[in-house]
Design a protein around this motif. Structure first.
Motif, PDB file in Angstrom:
ATOM      1  N   SER B   1       0.835  -1.206   0.000  1.00  0.00           N
ATOM      2  CA  SER B   1       0.000   0.000   0.000  1.00  0.00           C
ATOM      3  C   SER B   1       0.865   1.249   0.000  1.00  0.00           C
ATOM      4  N   ARG B   2       0.257   2.373  -0.388  1.00  0.00           N
ATOM      5  CA  ARG B   2       0.964   3.636  -0.512  1.00  0.00           C
ATOM      6  C   ARG B   2       1.341   4.201   0.864  1.00  0.00           C
ATOM      7  N   SER B   3       2.503   4.870   0.912  1.00  0.00           N
ATOM      8  CA  SER B   3       2.944   5.501   2.153  1.00  0.00           C
ATOM      9  C   SER B   3       2.047   6.690   2.461  1.00  0.00           C
ATOM     10  N   VAL B   4       1.895   7.022   3.752  1.00  0.00           N
ATOM     11  CA  VAL B   4       1.081   8.179   4.117  1.00  0.00           C
ATOM     12  C   VAL B   4       1.882   9.473   4.038  1.00  0.00           C
ATOM     13  N   ALA B   5       3.202   9.353   3.846  1.00  0.00           N
ATOM     14  CA  ALA B   5       4.048  10.545   3.838  1.00  0.00           C
ATOM     15  C   ALA B   5       3.994  11.292   2.516  1.00  0.00           C
ATOM     16  N   ASP B   6       3.724  12.595   2.609  1.00  0.00           N
ATOM     17  CA  ASP B   6       3.725  13.477   1.451  1.00  0.00           C
ATOM     18  C   ASP B   6       4.761  14.565   1.712  1.00  0.00           C
ATOM     19  N   ARG B   7       5.216  15.197   0.645  1.00  0.00           N
ATOM     20  CA  ARG B   7       6.141  16.307   0.835  1.00  0.00           C
ATOM     21  C   ARG B   7       5.679  17.502   0.025  1.00  0.00           C
ATOM     22  N   VAL B   8       5.761  18.684   0.645  1.00  0.00           N
ATOM     23  CA  VAL B   8       5.344  19.899  -0.053  1.00  0.00           C
ATOM     24  C   VAL B   8       6.325  21.029   0.258  1.00  0.00           C
ATOM     25  N   THR B   9       6.542  21.905  -0.718  1.00  0.00           N
ATOM     26  CA  THR B   9       7.369  23.092  -0.504  1.00  0.00           C
ATOM     27  C   THR B   9       6.463  24.309  -0.589  1.00  0.00           C
ATOM     28  N   LEU B  10       6.463  25.109   0.477  1.00  0.00           N
ATOM     29  CA  LEU B  10       5.600  26.288   0.558  1.00  0.00           C
ATOM     30  C   LEU B  10       6.445  27.550   0.568  1.00  0.00           C
ATOM     31  N   GLY B  11       5.982  28.590  -0.128  1.00  0.00           N
ATOM     32  CA  GLY B  11       6.679  29.869  -0.115  1.00  0.00           C
ATOM     33  C   GLY B  11       6.399  30.592   1.197  1.00  0.00           C
ATOM     34  N   VAL B  12       7.449  31.101   1.859  1.00  0.00           N
ATOM     35  CA  VAL B  12       7.271  31.818   3.120  1.00  0.00           C
ATOM     36  C   VAL B  12       7.926  33.198   3.015  1.00  0.00           C
ATOM     37  N   LYS B  13       7.148  34.244   3.283  1.00  0.00           N
ATOM     38  CA  LYS B  13       7.681  35.610   3.219  1.00  0.00           C
ATOM     39  C   LYS B  13       7.841  36.200   4.617  1.00  0.00           C
ATOM     40  N   GLY B  14       8.810  37.095   4.752  1.00  0.00           N
ATOM     41  CA  GLY B  14       8.968  37.839   6.002  1.00  0.00           C
ATOM     42  C   GLY B  14      10.057  37.343   6.933  1.00  0.00           C
ATOM     43  N   MET B  15      10.748  36.267   6.544  1.00  0.00           N
ATOM     44  CA  MET B  15      11.824  35.745   7.398  1.00  0.00           C
ATOM     45  C   MET B  15      13.105  36.519   7.080  1.00  0.00           C
ATOM     46  N   THR B  16      13.815  36.962   8.127  1.00  0.00           N
ATOM     47  CA  THR B  16      15.050  37.684   7.858  1.00  0.00           C
ATOM     48  C   THR B  16      16.266  37.115   8.591  1.00  0.00           C
ATOM     49  N   CYS B  17      16.040  36.237   9.549  1.00  0.00           N
ATOM     50  CA  CYS B  17      17.201  35.723  10.287  1.00  0.00           C
ATOM     51  C   CYS B  17      17.000  34.291  10.752  1.00  0.00           C
ATOM     52  N   GLY B  18      18.048  33.744  11.344  1.00  0.00           N
ATOM     53  CA  GLY B  18      18.007  32.363  11.813  1.00  0.00           C
ATOM     54  C   GLY B  18      16.954  32.137  12.876  1.00  0.00           C
ATOM     55  N   SER B  19      16.647  33.196  13.613  1.00  0.00           N
ATOM     56  CA  SER B  19      15.652  33.079  14.667  1.00  0.00           C
ATOM     57  C   SER B  19      14.254  32.859  14.081  1.00  0.00           C
ATOM     58  N   ILE B  37      10.573  19.091   8.881  1.00  0.00           N
ATOM     59  CA  ILE B  37      10.452  20.390   8.208  1.00  0.00           C
ATOM     60  C   ILE B  37      11.833  20.989   8.038  1.00  0.00           C
ATOM     61  N   GLN B  38      12.054  21.565   6.849  1.00  0.00           N
ATOM     62  CA  GLN B  38      13.299  22.265   6.604  1.00  0.00           C
ATOM     63  C   GLN B  38      12.964  23.626   6.008  1.00  0.00           C
ATOM     64  N   VAL B  39      13.411  24.671   6.688  1.00  0.00           N
ATOM     65  CA  VAL B  39      13.132  26.029   6.239  1.00  0.00           C
ATOM     66  C   VAL B  39      14.390  26.629   5.638  1.00  0.00           C
ATOM     67  N   SER B  40      14.244  27.231   4.460  1.00  0.00           N
ATOM     68  CA  SER B  40      15.378  27.873   3.800  1.00  0.00           C
ATOM     69  C   SER B  40      15.179  29.386   3.762  1.00  0.00           C
ATOM     70  N   LEU B  41      16.113  30.099   4.407  1.00  0.00           N
ATOM     71  CA  LEU B  41      16.070  31.554   4.439  1.00  0.00           C
ATOM     72  C   LEU B  41      16.397  32.111   3.051  1.00  0.00           C
ATOM     73  N   GLU B  42      17.377  31.496   2.389  1.00  0.00           N
ATOM     74  CA  GLU B  42      17.829  31.961   1.068  1.00  0.00           C
ATOM     75  C   GLU B  42      16.728  31.826   0.028  1.00  0.00           C
ATOM     76  N   GLN B  43      16.017  30.704   0.064  1.00  0.00           N
ATOM     77  CA  GLN B  43      14.990  30.465  -0.950  1.00  0.00           C
ATOM     78  C   GLN B  43      13.592  30.890  -0.513  1.00  0.00           C
ATOM     79  N   SER B  44      13.484  31.415   0.717  1.00  0.00           N
ATOM     80  CA  SER B  44      12.187  31.839   1.269  1.00  0.00           C
ATOM     81  C   SER B  44      11.118  30.761   1.134  1.00  0.00           C
ATOM     82  N   ASN B  45      11.477  29.578   1.572  1.00  0.00           N
ATOM     83  CA  ASN B  45      10.466  28.528   1.533  1.00  0.00           C
ATOM     84  C   ASN B  45      10.653  27.513   2.660  1.00  0.00           C
ATOM     85  N   ALA B  46       9.651  26.656   2.799  1.00  0.00           N
ATOM     86  CA  ALA B  46       9.682  25.603   3.812  1.00  0.00           C
ATOM     87  C   ALA B  46       9.288  24.295   3.140  1.00  0.00           C
ATOM     88  N   THR B  47      10.106  23.267   3.324  1.00  0.00           N
ATOM     89  CA  THR B  47       9.782  21.962   2.775  1.00  0.00           C
ATOM     90  C   THR B  47       9.360  21.059   3.931  1.00  0.00           C
TER      91      THR B  47
END
Lengths: 66, 80
Positions: B1-19, B37-47
């Motif tokens: 059967s199919r895995s329940v895990a899905d992956r999505v990349t969402l655009g996130v605006k307003g992040m400026t630092c590691g915090s 979850i992995q958030v990228s400051l450079e690409q302004s997104n969250a996977t």
């Protein structure tokens, strides 16, 4: 009544996040980024304000009424 | 059967630092049904890797909005 909170903000992005969550709550507020303080003018329960600020994932402490 | 895990990349605006990154990773990573979850400051997104029976790209975007950042599904990309 104005309440004073310590919120561990480090940059414009952090204060922007606080601004967004407080706007949704519809209260008057003022953010002092250099001193990591947030002043909220509201008659809402301080627990409600505290929970809202904690949504940002930052360390939040209630200092007291101002 | 199919895995329940899905992956999505969402655009996130307003992040400026590691915090900002840590705030989002901490809050979203603790939600039920979120595996990773992995958030990228450079690409302004969250996977996000999540259980699609408990979360959806829409619910994740709403949760990020709740943390205080602008999140869009416009450039959301799902893994095949």
């Amino acid at each position: 009544m104005t309440h004073e909170f310590f919120v561990d903000m480090t940059c414009e992005g952090c204060s922007g996040a606080v601004t967004r969550v407080l706007k949704k709550l519809d209260v008057k507020f003022d953010i002092d980024l250099p001193n990591k303080k947030v002043f909220i003018e509201s008659d809402k329960d301080t627990d409600v304000l505290l929970e809202t600020l904690k949504k940002t994932g930052k360390t939040v402490t209630y200092i007291g009424p101002k | 059967s199919r895995s329940v895990a899905d992956r999505v990349t969402l655009g996130v605006k307003g992040m400026t630092c590691g915090s900002c990154v840590q705030s989002i990773e901490g809050r979203i990573g603790a939600l039920p049904g979120v595996f990773h979850i992995q958030v990228s400051l450079e690409q302004s997104n969250a996977t996000v890797t999540f259980d699609h029976t408990r979360q959806s790209p829409e619910s994740l975007a709403e949760a990020i909005e709740d943390v205080g950042f602008e999140c869009s599904l416009t450039n959301a990309t799902s893994a095949p």
